[in-house]
Design a protein around this motif. Structure first.
Motif, PDB file in Angstrom:
ATOM      1  N   ALA A   2      29.652  72.479  35.298  1.00 28.22           N
ATOM      2  CA  ALA A   2      29.174  71.896  36.326  1.00 28.22           C
ATOM      3  C   ALA A   2      27.845  71.204  36.029  1.00 28.22           C
ATOM      4  N   VAL A   3      27.932  69.859  36.184  1.00 30.95           N
ATOM      5  CA  VAL A   3      26.681  69.173  35.842  1.00 30.95           C
ATOM      6  C   VAL A   3      25.528  69.171  36.802  1.00 30.95           C
ATOM      7  N   GLN A   4      24.243  69.485  36.345  1.00 30.05           N
ATOM      8  CA  GLN A   4      23.233  69.311  37.279  1.00 30.05           C
ATOM      9  C   GLN A   4      22.616  67.952  37.150  1.00 30.05           C
ATOM     10  N   MET A   5      22.339  67.502  35.920  1.00 25.35           N
ATOM     11  CA  MET A   5      21.482  66.546  35.460  1.00 25.35           C
ATOM     12  C   MET A   5      22.000  65.359  34.628  1.00 25.35           C
ATOM     13  N   LEU A   6      21.676  64.250  34.926  1.00 29.04           N
ATOM     14  CA  LEU A   6      22.034  63.153  33.837  1.00 29.04           C
ATOM     15  C   LEU A   6      20.901  62.484  33.554  1.00 29.04           C
ATOM     16  N   LEU A   7      20.606  62.109  32.312  1.00 25.77           N
ATOM     17  CA  LEU A   7      19.623  61.216  31.788  1.00 25.77           C
ATOM     18  C   LEU A   7      20.127  60.185  30.982  1.00 25.77           C
ATOM     19  N   VAL A   8      19.584  58.891  31.175  1.00 28.81           N
ATOM     20  CA  VAL A   8      19.994  58.058  30.063  1.00 28.81           C
ATOM     21  C   VAL A   8      18.812  57.305  29.359  1.00 28.81           C
ATOM     22  N   ILE A   9      18.937  57.533  28.067  1.00 29.47           N
ATOM     23  CA  ILE A   9      17.418  57.357  27.409  1.00 29.47           C
ATOM     24  C   ILE A   9      17.854  56.166  26.471  1.00 29.47           C
ATOM     25  N   THR A 132      23.091  74.729  29.459  1.00 26.98           N
ATOM     26  CA  THR A 132      23.349  73.895  28.189  1.00 26.98           C
ATOM     27  C   THR A 132      23.229  72.596  28.308  1.00 26.98           C
ATOM     28  N   MET A 133      22.607  71.936  27.365  1.00 27.00           N
ATOM     29  CA  MET A 133      22.195  70.610  27.371  1.00 27.00           C
ATOM     30  C   MET A 133      23.161  69.846  26.354  1.00 27.00           C
ATOM     31  N   TYR A 134      23.775  68.660  26.740  1.00 24.49           N
ATOM     32  CA  TYR A 134      24.691  67.786  25.853  1.00 24.49           C
ATOM     33  C   TYR A 134      23.953  66.804  25.568  1.00 24.49           C
ATOM     34  N   ILE A 135      24.071  66.133  24.497  1.00 24.82           N
ATOM     35  CA  ILE A 135      23.395  64.770  24.105  1.00 24.82           C
ATOM     36  C   ILE A 135      24.693  63.899  23.441  1.00 24.82           C
ATOM     37  N   TYR A 136      25.131  62.602  23.904  1.00 26.69           N
ATOM     38  CA  TYR A 136      25.910  61.912  23.415  1.00 26.69           C
ATOM     39  C   TYR A 136      25.151  60.623  23.000  1.00 26.69           C
ATOM     40  N   GLN A 137      25.455  60.137  21.632  1.00 34.20           N
ATOM     41  CA  GLN A 137      24.438  59.155  21.314  1.00 34.20           C
ATOM     42  C   GLN A 137      25.707  57.831  21.183  1.00 34.20           C
ATOM     43  N   THR A 138      25.472  56.680  21.520  1.00 31.36           N
ATOM     44  CA  THR A 138      26.342  55.411  21.028  1.00 31.36           C
ATOM     45  C   THR A 138      25.842  54.795  19.804  1.00 31.36           C
ATOM     46  N   MET A 139      26.791  54.194  19.342  1.00 30.45           N
ATOM     47  CA  MET A 139      26.504  53.253  18.131  1.00 30.45           C
ATOM     48  C   MET A 139      25.105  52.414  17.994  1.00 30.45           C
ATOM     49  N   THR A 140      24.856  51.974  19.120  1.00 29.73           N
ATOM     50  CA  THR A 140      23.804  51.168  19.623  1.00 29.73           C
ATOM     51  C   THR A 140      22.502  52.011  19.849  1.00 29.73           C
ATOM     52  N   LEU A 142      21.747  54.432  22.145  1.00 27.97           N
ATOM     53  CA  LEU A 142      21.680  54.553  23.513  1.00 27.97           C
ATOM     54  C   LEU A 142      22.008  56.192  23.706  1.00 27.97           C
ATOM     55  N   LYS A 143      21.231  57.137  24.386  1.00 21.58           N
ATOM     56  CA  LYS A 143      21.281  58.508  24.448  1.00 21.58           C
ATOM     57  C   LYS A 143      21.878  58.743  25.786  1.00 21.58           C
ATOM     58  N   PHE A 144      23.014  59.324  26.161  1.00 17.77           N
ATOM     59  CA  PHE A 144      23.407  60.124  27.405  1.00 17.77           C
ATOM     60  C   PHE A 144      23.266  61.478  27.296  1.00 17.77           C
ATOM     61  N   VAL A 145      22.246  62.132  28.159  1.00 15.97           N
ATOM     62  CA  VAL A 145      21.945  63.636  28.087  1.00 15.97           C
ATOM     63  C   VAL A 145      22.551  64.151  29.540  1.00 15.97           C
ATOM     64  N   VAL A 167      31.361  71.307  24.065  1.00 15.33           N
ATOM     65  CA  VAL A 167      30.636  69.976  23.550  1.00 15.33           C
ATOM     66  C   VAL A 167      31.689  68.633  23.612  1.00 15.33           C
ATOM     67  N   HIS A 168      33.182  68.957  23.452  1.00 14.49           N
ATOM     68  CA  HIS A 168      33.933  67.827  23.450  1.00 14.49           C
ATOM     69  C   HIS A 168      34.383  67.583  24.986  1.00 14.49           C
ATOM     70  N   VAL A 169      34.416  68.370  25.844  1.00 13.19           N
ATOM     71  CA  VAL A 169      34.412  68.159  27.312  1.00 13.19           C
ATOM     72  C   VAL A 169      32.886  67.373  27.508  1.00 13.19           C
ATOM     73  N   ALA A 170      31.742  67.624  27.296  1.00  7.87           N
ATOM     74  CA  ALA A 170      30.819  66.617  27.456  1.00  7.87           C
ATOM     75  C   ALA A 170      30.815  65.415  26.956  1.00  7.87           C
ATOM     76  N   ASP A 171      31.184  65.416  25.618  1.00  8.62           N
ATOM     77  CA  ASP A 171      31.332  64.128  24.968  1.00  8.62           C
ATOM     78  C   ASP A 171      32.252  63.203  25.838  1.00  8.62           C
ATOM     79  N   ASN A 172      33.590  63.781  26.427  1.00  8.69           N
ATOM     80  CA  ASN A 172      34.388  62.866  27.212  1.00  8.69           C
ATOM     81  C   ASN A 172      33.622  62.234  28.329  1.00  8.69           C
TER      82      ASN A 172
END
Lengths: 214, 187
Positions: A2-9, A132-140, A142-145, A167-172
């Motif tokens: 269950a996602v509580q929060m989303l940040l884009v950095i 649990t916090m998950y971070i996905y980073q793009t090639m450019t 940009l980080k999605f948290v 981690v894989h679910v969060a990355d998806n």
């Protein structure tokens, strides 16, 4: 999850988008606090790449063995009706597809293949007692948290084999948010790069996706 | 000519065998290093294993690791401040693990300000029971209950705030810790 929060950095460490699902998790934190939080995450990301153990630095084979492929997990964050629409509710499926078009993406999901994670030396997951916090980073850069309410105490039940699964679910999920970003933010002529996102369409879609997952 | 080919094939098989054994060993590898920090932000113990096959390889309390220790401390400290900001009011929220590209950091913080930090690979989700055991059965037994070992590793004001240099050099502590962690290196 269950996602509580989303940040884009953005790539220079500034917070450009923040969304909490419930007002409760926002308590006691103002927008300035979130800005600081985003920069701290960006900073620890940079430090993390310096911490590679010597054993990994010395042996090339061990470093190459690690698989950064993220498997495709079907319909993460997609509306529930869409999943049923495939076999049971055939009559509803046309209604669903007209309801939830995925921007410029065809099909009933944004992508259907495994993909590579670009986050090779940064923080991918931060596990604490409460969340649990998950971070996905793009090639450019940009980080999605995302912050999920499931903490270490409940995660410990799932055991060894599935410890990469979350981690894989969060990355998806975060890659789909990235698809939304590329659709509704990058194609916005009034958006200036690296600045906070004000797009209401993006906001709507993100909120919907987060609610689908909750 | 025939001999040459034969030799080449032999060389080939040798190479592949070598590779297989190496990958096997690297797959077995589980933990990379272990650190203890005290309440004055000093690293009071560090142990890093470097060779995959040898459990006695690597460094203990090495000068070279000072910079790494500071980086590690700083990262955990800042991530702890993040989690404390995001936690629900009035509850304690500790960082359990931080997963980074190729490896994972496990932390265990005690109320007295000691941090036990373990770097491992991705195979196991939680090492908190291991760290808890190290604190309660090895650290307390050989450092806290030892009259000859200093109670506080910073002896004067100049050694607080991360300026300290004293390490745990207790023979019993190191040997017990080694024998406890050795099976995990080649798990």
């Amino acid at each position: 999850m269950a996602v509580q929060m989303l940040l884009v950095i953005n790539k220079s460490g500034g917070l450009i988008y923040h969304r909490s699902l419930d007002a409760e998790s926002d308590k006691g934190l103002n927008s300035n606090d979130y800005l600081i939080l985003a920069s701290i995450l960006h900073g620890s990301f940079a430090i993390a790449s310096q911490l590679t153990p010597k054993a990994l630095q010395l042996s090339q084979s061990a470093a190459q063995n690690i698989d950064f492929t993220v498997p495709y997990i079907p319909y993460v964050g997609m509306p529930r009706g869409r999943r049923g629409g495939q076999d049971k509710n055939r009559s509803n499926s046309s209604l669903n597809s007209s309801q939830g078009k995925l921007g410029s993406f065809k099909g009933d999901d944004f992508f259907k293949d495994a993909f590579q994670s670009w986050n090779r030396s940064g923080v991918r997951q931060l596990c604490t007692d409460q969340f649990t916090m998950y971070i996905y980073q793009t090639m450019t850069g940009l980080k999605f948290v995302t912050v999920s309410s499931q903490g270490a105490l409940s995660a410990s039940h799932t055991g060894g084999s599935s410890n990469m699964h979350s981690v894989h679910v969060a990355d998806n999920f975060l890659r789909k948010i990235y698809c939304l970003y590329s659709d509704y933010v990058m194609k916005d002529p009034f958006y200036s790069l690296e600045m906070p996102i004000k797009s209401t369409l993006f906001d709507q879609k993100v909120k919907q996706m987060m609610e689908n997952l909750a | 000519m025939f001999l040459l080919v034969n030799f080449a094939s032999l060389e080939n098989t040798k190479c592949t065998f070598d590779e297989i054994s190496r990958t096997k060993i690297s797959l077995l590898m589980a933990i990379y290093s272990f650190w203890i920090f005290d309440k004055h932000c000093n690293c009071i113990f560090d142990r890093e294993w470097t060779l995959l096959s040898n459990s006695s390889s690597g460094t203990i309390n090495s000068k070279q690791n000072e910079e790494t220790a500071k980086l590690l401390y700083g990262m955990i400290y800042s991530l702890r401040s993040v989690t404390q900001k995001l936690s629900k009011e009035g509850t304690n929220n500790e960082v359990r693990s931080i997963s980074i590209g190729k490896f994972r950091i496990h932390t265990y913080c005690t109320a007295s300000g000691l941090w036990f930090v373990l770097l491992s690979d991705y195979k196991q989700a939680s090492y908190s029971h291991v760290l808890q055991y190290i604190h309660s059965h090895i650290y307390v037994k050989y450092v806290t209950r030892n009259l000859l070992s200093p109670y506080d590793f910073a002896e004067n004001k100049n050694e607080t705030r991360g300026q300290g240099f004293r390490k745990i050099n207790n023979r019993n502590f190191i040997s017990t810790l080694e024998s406890f962690l050795a099976p995990m290196i080649l798990q």
